[in-house]
Design a protein around this motif. Structure first.
Motif, short mmCIF file in Angstrom:
data_model
loop_
_atom_site.label_atom_id
_atom_site.label_comp_id
_atom_site.label_asym_id
_atom_site.label_seq_id
_atom_site.Cartn_x
_atom_site.Cartn_y
_atom_site.Cartn_z
N SER A 334 0.84 -1.21 0.00
CA SER A 334 0.00 0.00 0.00
C SER A 334 0.87 1.25 0.00
CB SER A 334 -0.92 0.00 1.23
OG SER A 334 -1.80 -1.09 1.19
N ASP A 335 1.98 1.20 0.75
CA ASP A 335 2.87 2.36 0.79
C ASP A 335 3.48 2.63 -0.59
OD1 ASP A 335 2.33 2.65 3.43
OD2 ASP A 335 4.24 1.88 4.16
N GLU A 338 0.90 4.28 -2.77
CA GLU A 338 0.64 5.67 -2.37
C GLU A 338 1.88 6.54 -2.44
OE1 GLU A 338 -1.13 5.31 1.44
OE2 GLU A 338 -2.75 4.01 0.73
N ASN A 533 -8.50 3.34 2.71
CA ASN A 533 -8.17 4.74 2.43
C ASN A 533 -9.36 5.68 2.65
OD1 ASN A 533 -5.58 4.00 1.58
ND2 ASN A 533 -6.31 3.52 -0.49
#
Length: 534
Positions: A334-335, A338, A533
């Motif tokens: 996820s990092d 993003e 999110n």
């Protein structure tokens, strides 16, 4: 039986001999063609250029004793037959250019002749299957007579053929796995399988390893045990260097990791080596690697791939060869999506990734870990403390229940056992003490922010749309709200799945919590990324 092809060096001493007297001497290369029960179809005889005359004599003698054997003389241009690099390179190049046909021929690599360096190189090439087949070792007869061939022993490097040796290797692997687990007889099948694979990777690879799991799951402990295992196998001579990247902030982060030159910034009163250089020939454990800044991530990627980097303020690179073990409690995927973590660095450290389950996902392992902690207390304090039978049953019943969330994982368990052993009078832990400890744990987890939130914090109308949300029965609405709430409090889809299916997962032979949760969300038109999110 496939034709036999022998590959070997000319023995400049053992194969030497002139005149008729040479037949009264055992010569290893010639002896290969003197066995009545086997016929060598072809021999690739390697020799250095200055020994060509001897090679011709040996070839002629083999033709005398075994006309069926074809001898190909293979000259090798070796300036120094004792130079390992040169000998290996020449042999490797020759083997790569040779047309091996394992379907029609069997290959024996003769390791009795040649320098010790040549024998080692031949062994390595056979072990790596650059030269296919088995090793052949010859030895002289007990009493030398003309025509006596001596003995020829074949050695297959597939150790599975040697039961005794294989058992020794299996025992060594079991010892290594037990070492990684500190001798704790864990019962969780998934965790045991994970440790089995980590053991193989730890002793066979120097590639980066990524340990994923919640805080307190044992990432730091396991990283150190992996280092100690490699150190015991003489695979590392440097130190184990550990740093929590969450403590690195601002300009000091790069200086701490990569070092700096004197005067490179205000306060840099002297040169600093940095942790990467300190870890040379050892292991560097970067816990919470997801907390590193993007600039430090770029510098780290270069250091991993090229084993060199620039200290802060330096115009000359320095070198450091270390193995990276990284830890994180975040979902780096996820990092990356993003933009908080570099995709190229994630790809580099994601070769070996292991998701360590938290203590709540290993309820069957709580009991052996309690026993382990009691043993540690006894060794450190010279005082044995044990549970009463009823107290032990009460403690384990609570500890293994869904009520015990173990938010701090093994740190919570260690603290709990420490309190019990400290307060136990006469070396016995009674029921009353266990009940007080259970009350303390309930209070701890309640005030750690783990109490259920109200349903008003989840807006299903916004997530599903008013029309779809209004079609839900109250039962389905309440269930979905609870699932979404757990998802938002979890670091990953797998983590949320483990919490939501903590009871039923123990009865399943194949555990895939993430897939079960994903299918449930898809049924309601939801995706993990959208919930996390939101």
């Amino acid at each position: 039986m496939k034709p036999i092809v022998v590959i070997g060096f000319l023995g400049t001493q053992l194969d030497a001999g002139q005149g008729a007297g040479r037949w009264n001497k055992w010569r290893p290369t010639v002896s290969l063609a003197q066995h009545e029960d086997m016929v060598v179809s072809r021999m690739e005889l390697l020799y250095t250029v200055r020994h060509k005359a001897l090679a011709e004599v040996v070839k002629a003698d083999i033709a005398t004793v075994s006309p069926e054997t074809t001898v190909n003389l293979v000259p090798l241009d070796l300036a120094d037959p004792w130079d390992f690099g040169e000998v290996y390179t020449r042999l490797y190049d020759w083997a790569r250019g040779y047309s091996f046909d394992t379907e029609r021929e069997q290959y024996w690599t003769h390791i009795t002749t040649g320098t010790h360096v040549a024998q080692i190189c031949m062994f390595l090439l056979s072990e790596s299957h650059v030269v296919p087949g088995v090793l052949a070792q010859t030895s002289p007869p007990k009493k030398q007579r003309e025509g006596e061939a001596g003995k020829c022993t074949l050695i297959d490097l597939d150790l599975s053929r040697y039961d005794v040796i294989a058992r020794r290797f299996d025992a060594e692997q079991r010892d290594a796995v037990a070492f990684l687990k500190s001798g704790i007889a864990t019962r969780n099948a998934r965790f045991n399988a994970l440790i089995d694979e980590i053991e193989r990777v730890a002793v066979r690879s120097r590639a980066p390893i990524l340990l994923v799991g919640p805080t307190g799951a044992g990432k730091s402990f396991l990283a150190r045990r992996m280092f100690e295992l490699k150190q015991s196998r003489h695979q590392m001579t440097g130190p184990f260097v550990e740093v929590n990247c969450a403590t690195l902030r601002g300009d000091g982060a790069a200086s701490t990791l990569f070092g700096h030159k004197k005067g490179s910034f205000t306060g840099a009163a002297a040169d600093r080596a940095g942790l990467l250089r300190t870890a040379h020939q050892g292991a560097l454990f970067l816990d919470e690697i997801g907390e590193l800044g993007l600039d430090e991530q770029a510098m780290l990627l270069k250091a991993i791939e090229e084993k060199r980097f620039f200290p802060v303020g330096a115009d000359k690179e320095v070198e450091s060869d270390f193995q990276l073990i990284a830890g994180t409690n975040r979902d780096l995927r996820s990092d990356v999506a993003e933009g908080r973590f570099r995709e190229d660095l994630f790809a580099r450290i994601n070769l070996w990734t292991y998701d360590l389950p938290g203590l709540a996902q290993r309820p069957e392992d709580i009991e052996p870990n309690v026993d382990h902690l009691l043993a540690i207390h006894a060794a450190e304090n010279n005082r044995v403390v044990r549970f009463n039978a009823e107290a032990r049953a009460a403690y384990l019943r609570f500890a293994q229940s869904g009520e015990a969330i173990w938010s701090g994982n093994f740190r919570d368990l260690s603290a709990s056992v420490t309190r019990l052993t400290t307060l136990a009078d006469g070396g016995r832990i009674p029921v009353a003490l266990v009940e007080a400890e259970i009350a303390r744990l309930r209070w701890l987890w309640k005030h750690a922010g783990t109490a259920p939130a109200t349903s008003s914090d989840v807006d299903l109308d916004a997530l599903l749309g008013e029309e779809r949300a209004s079609a839900l029965d109250l039962f389905d609405r309440l269930q979905l709200e609870a699932v979404v709430r757990v998802c938002r409090q979890s670091r990953s889809l797998s983590d949320a799945g483990r919490q939501l299916f903590q009871a039923s997962r123990a009865q399943r032979s194949v555990v895939n919590d993430a897939d079960r949760l994903r299918k449930y969300l898809v049924k309601h038109g939801l995706e993990w990324g959208r919930i996390a999110n939101a």
